[in-house]
Design a protein around this motif. Structure first.
Motif, PDB file in Angstrom:
ATOM      1  N   ARG A 171     -79.295 -96.909  45.769  1.00 49.81           N
ATOM      2  CA  ARG A 171     -78.580 -97.982  46.465  1.00 49.81           C
ATOM      3  C   ARG A 171     -77.391 -97.400  47.194  1.00 49.81           C
ATOM      4  O   ARG A 171     -76.612 -96.649  46.618  1.00 49.81           O
ATOM      5  CB  ARG A 171     -78.099 -99.018  45.449  1.00 49.81           C
ATOM      6  CG  ARG A 171     -79.217 -99.678  44.723  1.00 49.81           C
ATOM      7  CD  ARG A 171     -78.817-100.611  43.621  1.00 49.81           C
ATOM      8  NE  ARG A 171     -77.396-100.788  43.432  1.00 49.81           N
ATOM      9  CZ  ARG A 171     -76.864-101.207  42.308  1.00 49.81           C
ATOM     10  NH1 ARG A 171     -77.618-101.474  41.275  1.00 49.81           N
ATOM     11  NH2 ARG A 171     -75.574-101.362  42.180  1.00 49.81           N
ATOM     12  N   LEU A 172     -77.241 -97.746  48.448  1.00 51.56           N
ATOM     13  CA  LEU A 172     -76.057 -97.414  49.231  1.00 51.56           C
ATOM     14  C   LEU A 172     -75.238 -98.691  49.307  1.00 51.56           C
ATOM     15  O   LEU A 172     -75.667 -99.677  49.899  1.00 51.56           O
ATOM     16  CB  LEU A 172     -76.421 -96.923  50.628  1.00 51.56           C
ATOM     17  CG  LEU A 172     -75.260 -96.677  51.582  1.00 51.56           C
ATOM     18  CD1 LEU A 172     -74.300 -95.631  51.026  1.00 51.56           C
ATOM     19  CD2 LEU A 172     -75.763 -96.254  52.944  1.00 51.56           C
ATOM     20  N   VAL A 173     -74.071 -98.684  48.666  1.00 45.99           N
ATOM     21  CA  VAL A 173     -73.228 -99.872  48.545  1.00 45.99           C
ATOM     22  C   VAL A 173     -72.049 -99.721  49.497  1.00 45.99           C
ATOM     23  O   VAL A 173     -71.380 -98.691  49.507  1.00 45.99           O
ATOM     24  CB  VAL A 173     -72.743-100.021  47.085  1.00 45.99           C
ATOM     25  CG1 VAL A 173     -71.818-101.201  46.945  1.00 45.99           C
ATOM     26  CG2 VAL A 173     -73.930-100.158  46.152  1.00 45.99           C
ATOM     27  N   LEU A 174     -71.791-100.757  50.303  1.00 41.66           N
ATOM     28  CA  LEU A 174     -70.751-100.701  51.321  1.00 41.66           C
ATOM     29  C   LEU A 174     -69.716-101.799  51.144  1.00 41.66           C
ATOM     30  O   LEU A 174     -70.059-102.922  50.775  1.00 41.66           O
ATOM     31  CB  LEU A 174     -71.369-100.836  52.716  1.00 41.66           C
ATOM     32  CG  LEU A 174     -72.478 -99.839  53.066  1.00 41.66           C
ATOM     33  CD1 LEU A 174     -73.139-100.242  54.365  1.00 41.66           C
ATOM     34  CD2 LEU A 174     -71.930 -98.437  53.137  1.00 41.66           C
ATOM     35  N   ILE A 193     -67.812-100.576  57.450  1.00 42.86           N
ATOM     36  CA  ILE A 193     -68.459-101.141  58.638  1.00 42.86           C
ATOM     37  C   ILE A 193     -67.529-100.924  59.829  1.00 42.86           C
ATOM     38  O   ILE A 193     -66.449-101.515  59.905  1.00 42.86           O
ATOM     39  CB  ILE A 193     -68.736-102.651  58.464  1.00 42.86           C
ATOM     40  CG1 ILE A 193     -69.411-102.957  57.126  1.00 42.86           C
ATOM     41  CG2 ILE A 193     -69.522-103.195  59.645  1.00 42.86           C
ATOM     42  CD1 ILE A 193     -70.758-102.340  56.908  1.00 42.86           C
ATOM     43  N   ALA A 194     -67.924-100.064  60.761  1.00 45.76           N
ATOM     44  CA  ALA A 194     -67.095 -99.807  61.937  1.00 45.76           C
ATOM     45  C   ALA A 194     -67.172-100.974  62.915  1.00 45.76           C
ATOM     46  O   ALA A 194     -66.188-101.318  63.566  1.00 45.76           O
ATOM     47  CB  ALA A 194     -67.533 -98.516  62.627  1.00 45.76           C
ATOM     48  N   PHE A 212     -74.978-103.591  63.991  1.00 49.66           N
ATOM     49  CA  PHE A 212     -73.924-103.015  63.166  1.00 49.66           C
ATOM     50  C   PHE A 212     -73.871-101.507  63.363  1.00 49.66           C
ATOM     51  O   PHE A 212     -74.856-100.865  63.716  1.00 49.66           O
ATOM     52  CB  PHE A 212     -74.127-103.351  61.679  1.00 49.66           C
ATOM     53  CG  PHE A 212     -75.344-102.713  61.059  1.00 49.66           C
ATOM     54  CD1 PHE A 212     -75.270-101.454  60.479  1.00 49.66           C
ATOM     55  CD2 PHE A 212     -76.560-103.372  61.051  1.00 49.66           C
ATOM     56  CE1 PHE A 212     -76.393-100.857  59.923  1.00 49.66           C
ATOM     57  CE2 PHE A 212     -77.673-102.803  60.495  1.00 49.66           C
ATOM     58  CZ  PHE A 212     -77.598-101.540  59.918  1.00 49.66           C
ATOM     59  N   ARG A 213     -72.677-100.973  63.159  1.00 52.44           N
ATOM     60  CA  ARG A 213     -72.456 -99.529  63.185  1.00 52.44           C
ATOM     61  C   ARG A 213     -71.561 -99.206  62.003  1.00 52.44           C
ATOM     62  O   ARG A 213     -70.541 -99.861  61.794  1.00 52.44           O
ATOM     63  CB  ARG A 213     -71.804 -99.091  64.495  1.00 52.44           C
ATOM     64  CG  ARG A 213     -71.649 -97.582  64.642  1.00 52.44           C
ATOM     65  CD  ARG A 213     -71.146 -97.199  66.037  1.00 52.44           C
ATOM     66  NE  ARG A 213     -69.950 -97.912  66.439  1.00 52.44           N
ATOM     67  CZ  ARG A 213     -68.710 -97.581  66.068  1.00 52.44           C
ATOM     68  NH1 ARG A 213     -68.499 -96.561  65.269  1.00 52.44           N
ATOM     69  NH2 ARG A 213     -67.679 -98.294  66.493  1.00 52.44           N
ATOM     70  N   ALA A 273     -69.898 -93.428  55.778  1.00 51.41           N
ATOM     71  CA  ALA A 273     -70.989 -94.316  55.383  1.00 51.41           C
ATOM     72  C   ALA A 273     -72.218 -94.058  56.250  1.00 51.41           C
ATOM     73  O   ALA A 273     -73.346 -94.081  55.758  1.00 51.41           O
ATOM     74  CB  ALA A 273     -70.553 -95.770  55.502  1.00 51.41           C
ATOM     75  N   GLY A 274     -72.010 -93.787  57.524  1.00 52.04           N
ATOM     76  CA  GLY A 274     -73.116 -93.490  58.435  1.00 52.04           C
ATOM     77  C   GLY A 274     -73.876 -92.241  58.024  1.00 52.04           C
ATOM     78  O   GLY A 274     -75.107 -92.196  58.096  1.00 52.04           O
TER      79      GLY A 274
END
Length: 127
Positions: A35-38, A43-44, A59-60, A65-66
């Motif tokens: 899982r990638l949790v943000l 969020i740019a 979204f970018r 995170a990217g």
């Protein structure tokens, strides 16, 4: 299960399964047991869009995170990935190629796209 967490600061962390998730999680990408949790700081940019007569959300991700997102997708080509925003599973799709920290999610209405864009950016909390 592996939990990847990208935080609002400039360094990303990899957390072991069972570790505490960061506060204020806005999005989660799931592939198998990873899982990638943000959080909103990851969020740019997130904005509603209307392309090919279909409302959506572009979204970018922020650089750290990217990079995690790109690594996650590169290692999971051919597997299914789900995207949750504020606990709602919005889409599950098969990864066809490495995704470099940006994406598009189609919606049935522009109102839905606005609703989720404001949550991704932290303008409105997920609570």
């Amino acid at each position: 299960m592996l939990l990847l967490a990208a935080g609002p600061v400039a360094s990303a962390e990899i957390l072991e399964a069972g570790s505490t998730r960061p506060d204020k999680v806005v999005a989660e990408f799931r592939v198998g047991g990873t899982r990638l949790v943000l959080v909103a700081g990851d969020i740019a940019e997130a904005a509603p869009s209307f392309g090919q007569n279909t409302p959506g959300l572009d979204f970018r991700l922020a650089p750290d995170a990217g990079r995690l997102f790109a690594d996650l997708t590169e290692g999971a080509i051919g597997q299914e990935m789900s995207l949750d925003i504020c606990g709602d599973t919005l889409v599950t799709a098969t990864i066809r190629e490495r995704l470099d920290g940006a994406g598009h999610v189609a919606f049935e209405s522009l109102g839905e796209a606005v609703f989720y864009a404001t949550r991704l950016t932290g303008e409105i909390t997920c609570d």
